[in-house]
Design an enzyme around this catalytic site. Structure first.
Site, short mmCIF file in Angstrom:
data_model
loop_
_atom_site.label_atom_id
_atom_site.label_comp_id
_atom_site.label_asym_id
_atom_site.label_seq_id
_atom_site.Cartn_x
_atom_site.Cartn_y
_atom_site.Cartn_z
N CYS A 132 0.82 -1.20 0.00
CA CYS A 132 0.00 0.00 0.00
C CYS A 132 0.86 1.27 0.00
O CYS A 132 1.53 1.56 -0.97
CB CYS A 132 -0.97 -0.06 1.18
SG CYS A 132 -2.25 1.20 1.22
N HIS A 133 0.87 2.03 1.08
CA HIS A 133 1.68 3.25 1.21
C HIS A 133 3.08 2.97 1.79
O HIS A 133 3.91 3.86 1.84
CB HIS A 133 0.98 4.27 2.11
CG HIS A 133 -0.21 4.93 1.48
ND1 HIS A 133 -1.42 4.29 1.31
CD2 HIS A 133 -0.37 6.17 0.96
CE1 HIS A 133 -2.26 5.12 0.73
NE2 HIS A 133 -1.66 6.26 0.50
N ALA A 134 3.35 1.75 2.22
CA ALA A 134 4.64 1.42 2.84
C ALA A 134 5.83 1.56 1.90
O ALA A 134 6.95 1.74 2.38
CB ALA A 134 4.61 0.04 3.47
#
Length: 186
Positions: free
Chosen positions: A110-112
């Site tokens: 995801c945003h990691a």
């Protein structure tokens, strides 16, 4: 696919996407791995579950207590809050980079991938992410791909929580392979 004898860190803090921590954690444990939730502070961290705060998860070790040499992989849950808070924590970035530099598996969803950008790991690699950070990933020198899961020399990235089963299966596969010889990415 068994991970008996393998130890995996899930690096997270407040605001992790609930399913992005819990699903890989549970799948890795079922595969036989010892899984530690590692965080900057002790106690509990609270997840984000779709549109509101979720359940707390216990921290097994703080970054001060955890040694990258003890782990075979690190899993980085997304959500918007969690990786944004971690990318300004130098101890967190060093933990991720040390695992990467040792040729061990690094998995971000995801945003990691923001954390892969901050550590320099993204540069020159094939990476996917949540669509809203596609430009960030590309501007960091990564080769962004619109795929469910992307693997580049032991670095695993996935788009979103809908891809958690494939993401978890790929982590198991890569950890079973062992250390990765990595050539310079850029």
């Amino acid at each position: 696919m068994t991970l008996d004898g393998k130890k995996i860190a899930i690096l997270a803090t407040h605001g992790f996407e609930q399913s992005e921590l819990e699903v890989p954690r549970d799948r890795l444990k079922r595969a036989g791995a010892v899984v530690d939730v590692v965080s900057p502070a002790s106690g509990e961290i609270r997840g984000w579950d779709k549109k509101d705060w979720g359940r707390p998860v216990g921290v097994d070790k703080t970054l001060d207590q955890a040694s990258p040499s003890d782990y075979d992989a690190v899993v980085l849950p997304g959500g918007q809050i969690n990786p944004d808070l971690l990318r300004v924590e130098q101890k967190a970035l060093k933990f991720i980079k040390d695992i990467f530099d040792a040729g061990k598996t690094v998995a971000a969803i995801c945003h990691a991938p923001w954390l892969l950008i901050e550590t320099g790991i993204a540069r020159g690699r094939k990476v996917t992410s949540y669509k809203s950070i596609k430009t960030d990933v590309a501007n960091a020198g990564a080769k962004w791909q619109d795929s469910e899961v992307v693997v580049d020399q032991g670095v695993i990235t996935s788009r979103n929580p809908g891809d958690l089963e494939a993401f978890s299966a790929k982590i198991i596969e890569e950890v079973r392979e062992g250390r990765h010889n990595r050539r310079s990415a850029a």
